[in-house]
Write a protein that holds these residues in place. Structure first.
Motif, PDB file in Angstrom:
ATOM      1  N   UNK A 232      -5.734  -9.684  -3.485  1.00  0.00           N
ATOM      2  CA  UNK A 232      -4.870  -8.746  -2.530  1.00  0.00           C
ATOM      3  C   UNK A 232      -3.676  -8.671  -2.472  1.00  0.00           C
ATOM      4  N   UNK A 233      -2.973  -7.506  -2.046  1.00  0.00           N
ATOM      5  CA  UNK A 233      -1.656  -7.370  -1.687  1.00  0.00           C
ATOM      6  C   UNK A 233      -1.675  -6.935  -0.124  1.00  0.00           C
ATOM      7  N   UNK A 234      -0.715  -7.686   0.524  1.00  0.00           N
ATOM      8  CA  UNK A 234      -0.546  -7.328   1.842  1.00  0.00           C
ATOM      9  C   UNK A 234       0.946  -6.470   2.044  1.00  0.00           C
ATOM     10  N   UNK A 235       0.677  -5.544   2.686  1.00  0.00           N
ATOM     11  CA  UNK A 235       1.932  -4.376   2.721  1.00  0.00           C
ATOM     12  C   UNK A 235       2.198  -4.478   4.345  1.00  0.00           C
ATOM     13  N   UNK A 296      -4.111  -5.810  -8.849  1.00  0.00           N
ATOM     14  CA  UNK A 296      -4.405  -5.887  -7.367  1.00  0.00           C
ATOM     15  C   UNK A 296      -5.604  -5.207  -7.360  1.00  0.00           C
ATOM     16  N   UNK A 297      -6.840  -5.904  -6.454  1.00  0.00           N
ATOM     17  CA  UNK A 297      -7.832  -5.300  -6.159  1.00  0.00           C
ATOM     18  C   UNK A 297      -8.197  -4.780  -4.755  1.00  0.00           C
ATOM     19  N   UNK A 298      -7.363  -5.281  -3.771  1.00  0.00           N
ATOM     20  CA  UNK A 298      -7.244  -4.816  -2.438  1.00  0.00           C
ATOM     21  C   UNK A 298      -5.818  -4.574  -2.005  1.00  0.00           C
ATOM     22  N   UNK A 362     -14.039 -19.912   5.031  1.00  0.00           N
ATOM     23  CA  UNK A 362     -13.176 -20.600   3.877  1.00  0.00           C
ATOM     24  C   UNK A 362     -12.695 -19.744   2.664  1.00  0.00           C
ATOM     25  N   UNK A 363     -12.102 -18.420   3.236  1.00  0.00           N
ATOM     26  CA  UNK A 363     -11.574 -17.661   1.960  1.00  0.00           C
ATOM     27  C   UNK A 363     -10.213 -17.977   1.501  1.00  0.00           C
ATOM     28  N   UNK A 364     -10.080 -17.949   0.170  1.00  0.00           N
ATOM     29  CA  UNK A 364      -8.637 -18.097  -0.387  1.00  0.00           C
ATOM     30  C   UNK A 364      -8.750 -17.134  -1.562  1.00  0.00           C
ATOM     31  N   UNK A 365      -7.525 -16.398  -1.667  1.00  0.00           N
ATOM     32  CA  UNK A 365      -7.337 -15.506  -2.936  1.00  0.00           C
ATOM     33  C   UNK A 365      -7.553 -16.117  -4.184  1.00  0.00           C
ATOM     34  N   UNK A 366      -7.651 -15.336  -5.376  1.00  0.00           N
ATOM     35  CA  UNK A 366      -7.874 -15.957  -6.428  1.00  0.00           C
ATOM     36  C   UNK A 366      -6.451 -16.225  -7.185  1.00  0.00           C
ATOM     37  N   UNK A 367      -5.347 -16.069  -6.504  1.00  0.00           N
ATOM     38  CA  UNK A 367      -4.089 -16.139  -7.187  1.00  0.00           C
ATOM     39  C   UNK A 367      -3.954 -17.487  -7.425  1.00  0.00           C
ATOM     40  N   UNK A 368      -3.317 -17.982  -8.708  1.00  0.00           N
ATOM     41  CA  UNK A 368      -2.960 -19.602  -8.833  1.00  0.00           C
ATOM     42  C   UNK A 368      -1.334 -19.422  -8.934  1.00  0.00           C
ATOM     43  N   UNK A 369      -0.775 -19.099 -10.273  1.00  0.00           N
ATOM     44  CA  UNK A 369       0.605 -19.316 -10.062  1.00  0.00           C
ATOM     45  C   UNK A 369       1.491 -17.990 -10.062  1.00  0.00           C
TER      46      UNK A 369
END
Length: 650
Positions: A232-235, A296-298, A362-369
């Protein structure tokens, strides 16, 4: 029921003195004062009331109706919409001068209260001086021009109408979802008419700004969407700033490892040093946010209008065919855009409610680095652009080093030869950022500077970035800086303004001088409407009436020598302290010296054309000609059509 006899003008002043706003337990007066340029329309009506008993209202003397209203907009923005300065004008041209500002405030959802004067309600002296006459509708006046650009409009043709009109104006001005310009048109005879107003009309009124939490259904839908997203991307838009939800947004993004970008209106709602902040997004955005948008998917848009600069004309943000949009907003209208799943509520409390449920799951995004990697790449690029300087070798006849389109060669060479300026625009922004106080307020509005500032200006100081980019209204810059200084007198305030905008509206400089409100006006003089010249020539159109050049007697066109303007002398004429700069070192010294002054300053900086930061993986949809004899125009049109084939349709 007790009553008090007074004029309409006196009732307005007394009513405004009794308006308060409350949010999160903090209560304060809502109306600080009134800007005015007295004319025959209200000098002996509303003006009489302000002179006789203004209460706590401070009367400010404007110089241009548009300019003073711009200052009021900036003042309200700097106070996060919790405090305003009203504006009043004479009839006709004085009123019409405020229409541009009314449009600007409404587009940006900023509270602006206007009292334009109007013709006589009795119509007996008609046509009075400055009265617009419409033969098929004698009820119409210049004040009707405000109707399409106001969130509330009313005309007081009888004194008793004032009560419902003022209550409704306050409703709009304090409504987080429907905020904008409120116009109360005042016929000049009615202003002086007396009426027995009930005393309850003048009781203290506290307008509570409620933090509406989205309902359970909206919250659950938002949680489901975020849980289903991997990247996701927060704007963060202006709604995050006005909700004072910056810390909540950071907590949200840090908890779930979500990158956060900021719009022009949202910039400085959270610190740029935040480890998940990826800068501006879209057409005027930087590499970090725009690059992350590829996968980005959301999109989680919080308090944003999703204009074309933010969305990259629905191309930059929407290259993932499965992308979804979640809109958190107090406005149902804005939350319905882009076929978004809407979540209607205040940014702060709604994010807190969503965060609690996501934590429990327990949500976490799928971003790593990816976030940290692109932040590092972007910071290196940002510093590179800030450091680009004129070297005097390697371009054309030995004038310029950076890689720029070939069509800029003559423009840049002419500027160096005739004007002598060698400061690059991006380098000037970097120097100013280095020399200005950490909490200095920067104000801009139009041209290439908003893009350079959104990409290159970093700050950790809350509410220190005051950009008018909903309307991109040329002329806001100087008046906006004055309004910001009135709001925060202890901070340094800089108006960054192009030569075109300076020439368009510099009227509130003497008002700033009159109020001893020190502002520093930095004129980026590239002898052009430079941003539009880029747009023009970059799409195959020849340079036509966008550069400040003398008319060439041989060609008959405006392609002669550049027009040299001494902006420092103009500032000195107003009483400002003037500084001049043609090189980066001179510019740095000018900024340093201006900081030491207690009086308003002007820095006349001769800035080399074509040296603003370029776009980063973004696109802006403009109406390029689809038929032309020019190969360059045909190529530009093909680029438009190619992007349109990829853009999403809503």
């Amino acid at each position: 029921m007790s009553k008090t006899r007074m004029t309409v003008g006196q009732a307005i002043v007394k009513f405004l003195n009794q308006q308060y706003i409350e949010m999160d337990g903090k209560e304060e007066p809502f109306v600080d004062g009134m800007f005015t340029i007295f004319g025959h329309g209200m000098v002996v009506g509303l003006g009489q009331a302000l002179e006789e008993d203004p209460g706590h209202l401070r009367v400010y003397q404007g110089r241009n109706e548009q300019g003073m209203a711009h200052a009021a907009i900036s003042y309200a923005k700097q106070h996060n919409r919790r405090k305003i300065i009203a504006c009043t004008s004479s009839i006709g041209v004085g009123a019409a001068n405020m229409v541009t500002a009314a449009l600007t405030a409404t587009i940006n959802n900023i509270p602006l209260l206007l009292f334009p004067s109007d013709y006589f309600a009795t119509r007996q002296p008609d046509p009075v001086l400055q009265q617009l006459e419409v033969p098929n509708d004698l009820s119409m006046s210049a004040s009707d021009c405000f109707k399409p650009v106001a969130k509330y409009w009313d005309r007081i043709s009888r004194p008793e109408q004032l009560m419902s009109a003022m209550v409704n104006a306050m409703r709009v001005l304090t409504d987080t979802a429907n905020c904008g310009t409120a116009v109360i048109s005042l016929p000049q005879d009615v202003q002086g008419e007396s009426f027995d107003f009930p005393d309850y009309f003048f009781q203290k009124r506290v307008h509570h700004v409620a933090r509406r939490v989205a309902d359970d259904y909206d919250i659950e839908k938002a949680v489901e969407m975020i849980k289903a997203s991997k990247k996701p991307m927060f704007i963060a838009g202006g709604g995050v700033r006005y909700s004072e939800a910056g810390q909540t947004a950071m907590d949200f993004c840090k908890t779930f490892n979500i990158p956060v970008s900021q719009t022009q209106a949202g910039h400085s709602c959270l610190p740029d040093s935040f480890e998940l902040a990826v800068g501006g997004i879209g057409v005027t955005g930087g590499l970090a946010a725009n690059a992350l948008c590829k996968d980005c998917d959301l999109v989680i848009g919080v308090g944003t209008r999703f204009n074309d600069f933010v969305t990259g004309s629905k191309w930059v943000l929407f290259r993932n065919p499965d992308i979804k949009v979640l809109a958190i907003n107090t406005s149902e209208f804005h939350a319905e855009k882009l076929d978004a799943t809407r979540c209607i509520g205040d940014a702060k409390v709604t994010l807190e409610a969503i965060m609690a449920k996501l934590k429990a799951d327990g949500y976490k995004s799928g971003y790593t680095t990816e976030i940290q990697d692109i932040r590092k790449v972007w910071e290196e690029e940002r510093l590179r652009v800030l450091g680009v300087q004129y070297k005097g070798e390697g371009f054309g006849e030995g004038k310029f080093v950076p890689c720029v389109p070939s069509w800029t060669e003559k423009i840049m060479n002419d500027f160096v030869d005739q004007i002598g300026g060698t400061i690059t625009e991006s380098n000037a922004v970097g120097i100013l950022r280095e020399e200005a106080d950490d909490d200095a307020i920067v104000v801009a509005a139009a041209g290439s500077l908003p893009a350079d500032l959104e990409r290159l200006w970093v700050t950790d100081a809350p509410n220190s970035y005051n950009m008018e980019y909903g309307a991109s209204c040329m002329g806001y810059e100087i008046a906006g800086a004055f309004g910001a200084k009135l709001a925060e007198p202890d901070k340094e305030v800089y108006a960054l303004v192009g030569d075109g905008s300076f020439m368009m509206l510099n009227s509130e400089i003497p008002t700033a001088m009159q109020e001893n409100a020190k502002i520093t006006v930095v004129v980026f003089d590239n002898c052009a409407f430079g941003c539009i010249n880029n747009l023009q020539m970059g799409n195959g159109v020849g340079s036509l009436a966008t550069e400040m050049r003398h008319r060439n007697e041989t060609t008959g066109k405006l392609d002669g020598d550049y027009c040299y303007t001494d902006f420092g002398k103009i500032g000195e004429g107003f009483g400002m302290k003037a500084f001049y700069a043609k090189t980066p070192d001179e510019f740095r010294k000018a900024v340093q010296d201006a900081k030491k002054e207690s009086v308003s300053c002007i820095i006349d900086a001769k800035v080399l054309p074509k040296t603003m930061a370029e776009g980063y993986e973004s696109w802006w949809h403009i109406g390029v000609a689809s038929t032309s004899k020019s190969d360059e125009v045909k190529a530009a049109r093909k680029r438009i059509d190619d992007h349109l084939a990829e853009a999403r349709m809503y």
